[in-house]
Design an enzyme around this catalytic site. Structure first.
Site, PDB file in Angstrom:
ATOM      1  CB  VAL A   1     -22.186   8.599   0.508  1.00  0.00           C
ATOM      2  CG1 VAL A   1     -23.115   7.635   1.216  1.00  0.00           C
ATOM      3  CG2 VAL A   1     -22.352  10.004   1.095  1.00  0.00           C
TER       4      VAL A   1
ATOM      5  CE  LYS B   1      -4.531   0.886   0.609  1.00  0.00           C
ATOM      6  NZ  LYS B   1      -5.686   0.179   0.092  1.00  0.00           N
TER       7      LYS B   1
ATOM      8  CG  HIS C   1     -14.806   6.878  -5.724  1.00  0.00           C
ATOM      9  ND1 HIS C   1     -14.013   7.766  -5.049  1.00  0.00           N
ATOM     10  CD2 HIS C   1     -14.835   7.298  -7.009  1.00  0.00           C
ATOM     11  CE1 HIS C   1     -13.577   8.688  -5.880  1.00  0.00           C
ATOM     12  NE2 HIS C   1     -14.052   8.437  -7.078  1.00  0.00           N
ATOM     13  CB  VAL C   2     -16.891   2.021  -1.768  1.00  0.00           C
ATOM     14  CG1 VAL C   2     -17.541   0.692  -1.409  1.00  0.00           C
ATOM     15  CG2 VAL C   2     -15.505   1.792  -2.345  1.00  0.00           C
TER      16      VAL C   2
HETATM   17  P1  NAD Z   1     -13.771   7.988  -1.112  1.00  0.00           P
HETATM   18  O1  NAD Z   1     -12.717   8.950  -0.735  1.00  0.00           O
HETATM   19  O2  NAD Z   1     -14.330   8.046  -2.476  1.00  0.00           O
HETATM   20  O3  NAD Z   1     -14.990   8.097  -0.080  1.00  0.00           O
HETATM   21  C1  NAD Z   1     -14.834   8.234   1.277  1.00  0.00           C
HETATM   22  C2  NAD Z   1     -15.956   9.137   1.753  1.00  0.00           C
HETATM   23  O4  NAD Z   1     -15.929   9.158   3.186  1.00  0.00           O
HETATM   24  C3  NAD Z   1     -15.811  10.576   1.268  1.00  0.00           C
HETATM   25  O5  NAD Z   1     -17.023  11.008   0.682  1.00  0.00           O
HETATM   26  C4  NAD Z   1     -15.503  11.358   2.556  1.00  0.00           C
HETATM   27  O6  NAD Z   1     -15.993  12.659   2.549  1.00  0.00           O
HETATM   28  C5  NAD Z   1     -16.183  10.501   3.605  1.00  0.00           C
HETATM   29  N1  NAD Z   1     -15.688  10.664   4.970  1.00  0.00           N
HETATM   30  C6  NAD Z   1     -14.419  10.883   5.404  1.00  0.00           C
HETATM   31  N2  NAD Z   1     -14.406  10.985   6.746  1.00  0.00           N
HETATM   32  C7  NAD Z   1     -15.690  10.818   7.173  1.00  0.00           C
HETATM   33  C8  NAD Z   1     -16.326  10.809   8.438  1.00  0.00           C
HETATM   34  N3  NAD Z   1     -15.639  10.998   9.564  1.00  0.00           N
HETATM   35  N4  NAD Z   1     -17.664  10.587   8.488  1.00  0.00           N
HETATM   36  C9  NAD Z   1     -18.385  10.375   7.371  1.00  0.00           C
HETATM   37  N5  NAD Z   1     -17.827  10.391   6.128  1.00  0.00           N
HETATM   38  C10 NAD Z   1     -16.505  10.607   6.034  1.00  0.00           C
HETATM   39  O7  NAD Z   1     -13.190   6.524  -0.793  1.00  0.00           O
HETATM   40  P2  NAD Z   1     -13.725   5.137  -1.329  1.00  0.00           P
HETATM   41  O8  NAD Z   1     -12.923   4.751  -2.506  1.00  0.00           O
HETATM   42  O9  NAD Z   1     -15.206   5.174  -1.429  1.00  0.00           O
HETATM   43  O10 NAD Z   1     -13.289   4.164  -0.131  1.00  0.00           O
HETATM   44  C11 NAD Z   1     -14.002   4.151   1.090  1.00  0.00           C
HETATM   45  C12 NAD Z   1     -13.314   3.198   2.067  1.00  0.00           C
HETATM   46  O11 NAD Z   1     -13.281   1.880   1.521  1.00  0.00           O
HETATM   47  C13 NAD Z   1     -11.860   3.536   2.380  1.00  0.00           C
HETATM   48  O12 NAD Z   1     -11.548   3.193   3.693  1.00  0.00           O
HETATM   49  C14 NAD Z   1     -11.066   2.660   1.424  1.00  0.00           C
HETATM   50  O13 NAD Z   1      -9.783   2.369   1.911  1.00  0.00           O
HETATM   51  C15 NAD Z   1     -11.935   1.426   1.443  1.00  0.00           C
HETATM   52  N6  NAD Z   1     -11.786   0.610   0.247  1.00  0.00           N
HETATM   53  C16 NAD Z   1     -12.037   1.159  -0.978  1.00  0.00           C
HETATM   54  C17 NAD Z   1     -11.912   0.360  -2.100  1.00  0.00           C
HETATM   55  C18 NAD Z   1     -12.218   0.901  -3.479  1.00  0.00           C
HETATM   56  O14 NAD Z   1     -12.354   0.100  -4.414  1.00  0.00           O
HETATM   57  N7  NAD Z   1     -12.365   2.212  -3.645  1.00  0.00           N
HETATM   58  C19 NAD Z   1     -11.521  -0.979  -1.978  1.00  0.00           C
HETATM   59  C20 NAD Z   1     -11.306  -1.510  -0.698  1.00  0.00           C
HETATM   60  C21 NAD Z   1     -11.437  -0.688   0.403  1.00  0.00           C
END
Ligand code: NAD
Length: 366
Positions: free
Chosen positions: A195, A94, A197-198
């Site tokens: 809310v 990572k 990407h995932v």
């Molecule tokens: P992202 O940055 O697109 O979304 C994260 C969201 O969380 C953002 O909208 C942000 O504003 C919000 N956020 C941050 N702090 C917060 C809080 N205290 N309370 C409420 N909302 C808050 O990230 P993502 O790609 O959607 O990933 C989300 C999580 O899933 C991460 O922990 C990431 O490591 C994990 N993950 C993502 C993937 C992937 O394919 N994108 C794969 C495995 C794990």
């Protein structure tokens, strides 16, 4: 030695420790600095036993370098077990970039990062994570082939998030089947924290499944968008843990399951995408178990994205990625049953299963 005293690198019980951060089990940690672009990054390679260490790059405004280092060590270790339990021939790695992705990221910075990735000759393969998107991967790709998660228009697998969300949805259904005896989410109150990407795609699946969806995010624009598209109810950030919910889905950052939050949580199930949800994997896994809350291990149910980016190396289709992500349902159910029969936590059961695969591969190498 005084624990607050800054230490130079010391070796203790065969374990590398630097400024009270343990490197136990990690193969390599690389600090990257590019003065011109302001890039400050750390690449953590936990293991290359099962294959090259593939894991996304996170950009976050860490308070200090110590926090960034701790995060990359935890995240890269998690990737080893995620790949192992998902049956992928990948190690665990990572990277983190220190800075605010909304204001400090630049194309030149991502290109500089690509040069550092390339210097590792394929031991580490990058992809996107929080704060990083497919167009950033295009910048990285100018300087290295050791990159995945590039846009479909360039022959890549695109944004991995939808496949991650589909895997999380399947893991959640397995937890529902385990806890309630059937996997229907109809009428279940599910709170999606984060809310992005995932989280957005997860909200879509949940809405289609008839769940009553609540959402929380630190950005009002995200909340407005999701609530207007899916009709989800907004929960203030500071009211998440005490909210009236059946399922809590952490999809923001890690360590939200801790001493303070677990006693407040009313949900029967925790199943979300965030990495490292348990602040302390031993203490907080047990606290959830004692409270009778079913925990679907994060590194198992959020493996969809890794499965999807790995398709760029192993050359399989999106259909195949989705099939593998759907299989997370059966694996999760099996892990929950294993945990119950051994009277251990689901996290321990998943870790044990993954570690056994890595150990077997290591034996073969010896
Ligand atoms: P992202 O940055 O697109 O979304 C994260 C969201 O969380 C953002 O909208 C942000 O504003 C919000 N956020 C941050 N702090 C917060 C809080 N205290 N309370 C409420 N909302 C808050 O990230 P993502 O790609 O959607 O990933 C989300 C999580 O899933 C991460 O922990 C990431 O490591 C994990 N993950 C993502 C993937 C992937 O394919 N994108 C794969 C495995 C794990």
């Amino acid at each position: 030695m005084n624990s607050s005293q800054p230490t130079s690198s010391i070796e203790r019980n065969n374990e590398w420790v630097f400024n009270n951060v343990s490197f136990k089990g990690h193969e390599q940690v690389v600090f990257c600095h590019d003065e011109e672009t302001g890039l400050k990054a750390i690449i953590g390679i936990h293991s290359t036993v099962l294959g090259p260490a593939l894991g996304g790059t996170r950009m976050w405004a860490y308070e200090n370098e110590g926090d960034a280092l701790r995060d990359v060590l935890r995240l890269s270790r998690g990737m080893t077990f995620k790949a192992a339990i998902s049956g992928l021939n990948l190690g665990g790695g990572k990277a983190v970039i220190i800075g605010d992705a909304r204001t400090q990221k630049s194309e030149a910075m991502m290109e500089a990062f690509g040069r550092f990735v390339n210097s590792l000759s394929g031991r580490y393969i990058t992809a996107e994570d929080v704060g990083i998107n497919t167009s950033d991967m295009v910048s990285v790709k100018k300087f290295t082939d050791h990159v995945t998660g590039i846009p479909e228009s360039m022959g890549g697998s695109g944004d991995p998030s939808p496949v991650t969300a589909f895997g999380v949805f399947n893991g959640m259904k397995a937890a529902a089947a385990f806890h309630w005896g059937n996997d229907s989410l109809e009428g279940k109150k599910v709170l999606v924290q984060g809310v992005g990407h995932v989280g957005e795609t997860l909200v879509k699946h949940l809405t289609e499944a008839g769940a009553k969806v609540m959402i929380s995010d630190i950005y009002a624009d995200r909340l407005d968008h999701i609530s207007s598209v899916y009709g989800a109810q907004i929960c203030p950030v500071d009211k998440v843990y005490e909210a009236d919910m059946d399922i809590y889905a952490p999809c923001a950052l890690g360590a939200t399951l801790n001493d303070k939050t677990i006693p407040l949580i009313k949900a029967s199930i925790v199943a979300g995408a965030a990495n490292n949800q348990l602040a302390d994997e031993n203490i907080h896994g047990k606290m959830l178990k004692e409270r009778g809350i079913v925990y679907a291990p994060d590194f198992l149910i959020n493996a969809g994205g890794l499965i999807n980016v790995y398709s760029e190396i192993a050359h399989y289709s999106l259909e195949e990625s989705l099939k593998k992500a759907a299989a997370i349902r059966d694996t999760t159910f099996w892990i929950l049953e294993k945990a119950a029969s051994l009277n251990i936590t689901p996290h321990e059961a998943a870790l044990q299963t993954a570690a056994e695969r890595v150990a077997a591969a290591k034996m073969k190498m010896a």
